[in-house]
Design a protein around this motif. Structure first.
Motif, PDB file in Angstrom:
ATOM      1  N   ARG A 165     -16.659  -3.466  -5.004  1.00 33.19           N
ATOM      2  CA  ARG A 165     -16.271  -4.771  -5.519  1.00 33.19           C
ATOM      3  C   ARG A 165     -15.174  -4.577  -6.570  1.00 33.19           C
ATOM      4  NH1 ARG A 165     -17.448  -8.623  -9.500  1.00 33.19           N
ATOM      5  NH2 ARG A 165     -17.498 -10.762  -8.729  1.00 33.19           N
ATOM      6  N   PRO A 166     -13.919  -4.661  -6.161  1.00 32.13           N
ATOM      7  CA  PRO A 166     -12.837  -4.442  -7.112  1.00 32.13           C
ATOM      8  C   PRO A 166     -12.802  -5.520  -8.170  1.00 32.13           C
ATOM      9  CG  PRO A 166     -11.982  -5.296  -5.039  1.00 32.13           C
ATOM     10  CD  PRO A 166     -13.435  -5.004  -4.817  1.00 32.13           C
ATOM     11  N   SER A 167     -12.393  -5.132  -9.379  1.00 34.53           N
ATOM     12  CA  SER A 167     -12.241  -6.107 -10.453  1.00 34.53           C
ATOM     13  C   SER A 167     -10.928  -6.866 -10.222  1.00 34.53           C
ATOM     14  CB  SER A 167     -12.225  -5.391 -11.806  1.00 34.53           C
ATOM     15  OG  SER A 167     -11.175  -4.449 -11.842  1.00 34.53           O
ATOM     16  N   SER A 168     -10.454  -7.571 -11.203  1.00 37.93           N
ATOM     17  CA  SER A 168      -9.233  -8.355 -11.029  1.00 37.93           C
ATOM     18  C   SER A 168      -8.098  -7.451 -10.549  1.00 37.93           C
ATOM     19  CB  SER A 168      -8.848  -9.020 -12.350  1.00 37.93           C
ATOM     20  OG  SER A 168      -8.602  -8.043 -13.341  1.00 37.93           O
ATOM     21  N   PHE A 169      -7.348  -7.926  -9.581  1.00 37.74           N
ATOM     22  CA  PHE A 169      -6.236  -7.140  -9.070  1.00 37.74           C
ATOM     23  C   PHE A 169      -5.047  -8.051  -8.806  1.00 37.74           C
ATOM     24  CE2 PHE A 169      -9.171  -8.146  -5.611  1.00 37.74           C
ATOM     25  CZ  PHE A 169      -8.360  -8.805  -4.705  1.00 37.74           C
ATOM     26  N   LYS A 170      -3.875  -7.452  -8.713  1.00 32.90           N
ATOM     27  CA  LYS A 170      -2.636  -8.196  -8.551  1.00 32.90           C
ATOM     28  C   LYS A 170      -2.362  -8.467  -7.070  1.00 32.90           C
ATOM     29  CE  LYS A 170      -0.924  -5.837 -12.644  1.00 32.90           C
ATOM     30  NZ  LYS A 170       0.054  -4.877 -13.193  1.00 32.90           N
ATOM     31  N   ASP A 171      -1.730  -9.588  -6.816  1.00 31.70           N
ATOM     32  CA  ASP A 171      -1.403  -9.975  -5.445  1.00 31.70           C
ATOM     33  C   ASP A 171      -0.015  -9.436  -5.099  1.00 31.70           C
ATOM     34  OD1 ASP A 171      -1.033 -11.126  -3.011  1.00 31.70           O
ATOM     35  OD2 ASP A 171      -0.918 -13.193  -3.727  1.00 31.70           O
ATOM     36  N   TYR A 172       0.023  -8.482  -4.184  1.00 32.58           N
ATOM     37  CA  TYR A 172       1.298  -7.884  -3.783  1.00 32.58           C
ATOM     38  C   TYR A 172       1.786  -8.385  -2.432  1.00 32.58           C
ATOM     39  CZ  TYR A 172       0.843  -4.613  -7.655  1.00 32.58           C
ATOM     40  OH  TYR A 172       0.732  -4.066  -8.910  1.00 32.58           O
ATOM     41  N   SER A 173       1.210  -9.462  -1.943  1.00 35.52           N
ATOM     42  CA  SER A 173       1.577  -9.953  -0.621  1.00 35.52           C
ATOM     43  C   SER A 173       3.035 -10.396  -0.542  1.00 35.52           C
ATOM     44  CB  SER A 173       0.658 -11.111  -0.213  1.00 35.52           C
ATOM     45  OG  SER A 173       0.745 -12.170  -1.163  1.00 35.52           O
ATOM     46  N   GLN A 174       3.633 -10.743  -1.703  1.00 31.83           N
ATOM     47  CA  GLN A 174       5.031 -11.183  -1.722  1.00 31.83           C
ATOM     48  C   GLN A 174       5.986 -10.063  -2.116  1.00 31.83           C
ATOM     49  OE1 GLN A 174       5.616 -14.295  -0.590  1.00 31.83           O
ATOM     50  NE2 GLN A 174       3.374 -14.391  -0.341  1.00 31.83           N
ATOM     51  N   HIS A 175       5.456  -8.861  -2.226  1.00 31.04           N
ATOM     52  CA  HIS A 175       6.283  -7.745  -2.708  1.00 31.04           C
ATOM     53  C   HIS A 175       6.446  -6.645  -1.660  1.00 31.04           C
ATOM     54  CE1 HIS A 175       6.357  -9.381  -6.748  1.00 31.04           C
ATOM     55  NE2 HIS A 175       5.039  -9.489  -6.729  1.00 31.04           N
ATOM     56  N   GLN A 176       6.411  -7.009  -0.380  1.00 34.03           N
ATOM     57  CA  GLN A 176       6.479  -6.001   0.668  1.00 34.03           C
ATOM     58  C   GLN A 176       7.787  -5.219   0.617  1.00 34.03           C
ATOM     59  OE1 GLN A 176       5.219  -7.206   4.553  1.00 34.03           O
ATOM     60  NE2 GLN A 176       6.465  -5.679   5.606  1.00 34.03           N
ATOM     61  N   ARG A 177       8.912  -5.910   0.498  1.00 35.11           N
ATOM     62  CA  ARG A 177      10.204  -5.218   0.469  1.00 35.11           C
ATOM     63  C   ARG A 177      10.302  -4.325  -0.754  1.00 35.11           C
ATOM     64  NH1 ARG A 177      14.919  -5.597  -2.010  1.00 35.11           N
ATOM     65  NH2 ARG A 177      16.806  -4.818  -0.960  1.00 35.11           N
ATOM     66  N   LEU A 178       9.769  -4.788  -1.873  1.00 37.46           N
ATOM     67  CA  LEU A 178       9.797  -4.007  -3.110  1.00 37.46           C
ATOM     68  C   LEU A 178       9.060  -2.683  -2.928  1.00 37.46           C
ATOM     69  CD1 LEU A 178      10.370  -3.752  -6.145  1.00 37.46           C
ATOM     70  CD2 LEU A 178       8.338  -5.133  -6.570  1.00 37.46           C
ATOM     71  N   ILE A 179       7.855  -2.747  -2.357  1.00 41.51           N
ATOM     72  CA  ILE A 179       7.059  -1.539  -2.147  1.00 41.51           C
ATOM     73  C   ILE A 179       7.756  -0.603  -1.170  1.00 41.51           C
ATOM     74  CG2 ILE A 179       4.859  -0.647  -1.278  1.00 41.51           C
ATOM     75  CD1 ILE A 179       3.547  -3.215  -2.267  1.00 41.51           C
TER      76      ILE A 179
END
Length: 344
Positions: free
Chosen positions: A134-148
């Motif tokens: 059960r991960p704690s709060s995490f960031k949404d990277y769904s809009q950062h595909q090109r960045l990654i």
């Protein structure tokens, strides 16, 4: 027998059977520390779940093992239990949903699923119900595909990145050129450890705070003296700073919580005669450290250094003044534990 114990024993049983020579019932009894009747029941349960197990006579005793034909379908260097463990680990990457990393891992899991019998997948689903993440709060990277993709490509090809970056603390937007040395996943966030041309030093950047990144044709060599573990050895979390020796006292009621955890590689724990605990750390003096201490509220008292003690006292005083303005009783003060570090 608790369901969790049976699942753990079944998993251990499969590891024992994953051997070229197999195992006798006597060997399984000894290794699992249970009766022969229980071993037989577990073997029959695995067979019903679609795990291809058979027995063959070896002298006076039978040896139980996986069917060789089935094991040959598993691509090396993975064993059956390793494949099942990888499949089971899907929950650990949920915070990366929507990123190319998550998509690639999901594709791999689908391939793993084709190598396992349908009944075995059902067994895995039962295991997932008993042990999960059960991960704690995490960031949404769904809009950062090109960045990654750009940062990953830069690291693999060892090419410098031309970037626009917004600092979390100062809110300043700066133009930088960086050489990415390491992409690190920490407490629900992705961070880039890089050689920063602007500062002429190593820095840690929060991935989502890049406004723009472009791959250049300029190449770089990773410094021979760079080691990821050494670089972060003084950090309490992900960010570095001047290392100081910190001593924090916790009451007797907190002793089990403190003693059961590894807070930092430098830690030294001393249990006092009254049951209280003194925790000594040699860590970076950053906002991460102060937020970590404040997260314990009244259960943590900084003993050393005096400068850190004053800083914690001043921050607590500001919080108290705000509560008084809200006309809230001081005993309702709650200081949440820091879930993520402050960005560079």
């Amino acid at each position: 027998m608790e369901r969790g114990d049976a699942i753990a024993r079944s998993w251990r049983l499969m590891q024992l059977l994953d051997s070229p020579t197999g195992r006798t019932l006597t060997e399984l009894e000894t290794a699992l520390e249970c009766s022969r009747r229980t071993v037989m029941r577990d073997l029959q349960g695995l067979q019903k779940a679609g795990i291809p197990i058979y027995d063959e006579r070896d002298g006076k005793e039978k040896r139980w093992k996986f069917v060789e034909g089935f094991k040959n379908k598993i691509p090396p260097p993975f064993s059956l239990t390793e494949l099942m463990a990888l499949y089971f680990a899907r929950a650990l990457i949920k915070p990366l949903n929507g990123t190319p990393i998550h998509k690639s891992v999901e594709t791999a899991f689908k391939k793993i699923a084709t190598l396992l019998p349908k009944e075995s997948l059902a067994l895995l689903e039962q295991m997932e119900g008993a042990i999960t993440s059960r991960p704690s709060s995490f960031k949404d990277y769904s809009q950062h595909q090109r960045l990654i993709e750009t940062v990953t490509a830069a690291r693999v090809q060892q090419k410098t990145i031309d970037a626009i970056y917004e600092s979390f603390t100062s809110r300043q937007i700066t133009h930088r050129k960086i050489d990415p040395y390491q992409l690190c996943y920490f407490q629900g966030g992705l961070y880039v450890i890089a050689n920063d041309h602007l500062r002429n030093d190593m820095r840690t950047f929060a991935l989502e705070r890049f406004v723009r990144v472009e791959l250049t044709e300029q190449t770089f060599e990773v410094r021979k003296d760079f080691d990821y573990e050494t670089y972060l050895q003084d950090a309490l979390g992900i960010f570095r700073g001047p290392a100081i020796e910190v001593k924090v006292e916790f009451p007797k009621s907190m002793a089990p919580f403190i003693l059961e955890r590894q807070w930092h590689s430098s830690q030294f724990v001393e249990v006092r005669p009254d049951g209280s605990v003194h925790l000594t750390l040699k860590v970076a003096d950053t906002l991460e450290l102060r937020r970590w201490i404040l997260g314990f509220g009244k259960d943590a008292e900084v003993l050393e250094p005096a400068s850190l003690r004053r800083e914690i006292q001043e921050e607590a005083q500001v919080l108290l003044e705000r509560l008084e303005r809200w006309d809230m009783p001081p005993d309702q003060l709650f200081l949440p534990t820091l879930e993520e570090p402050i960005h560079q």
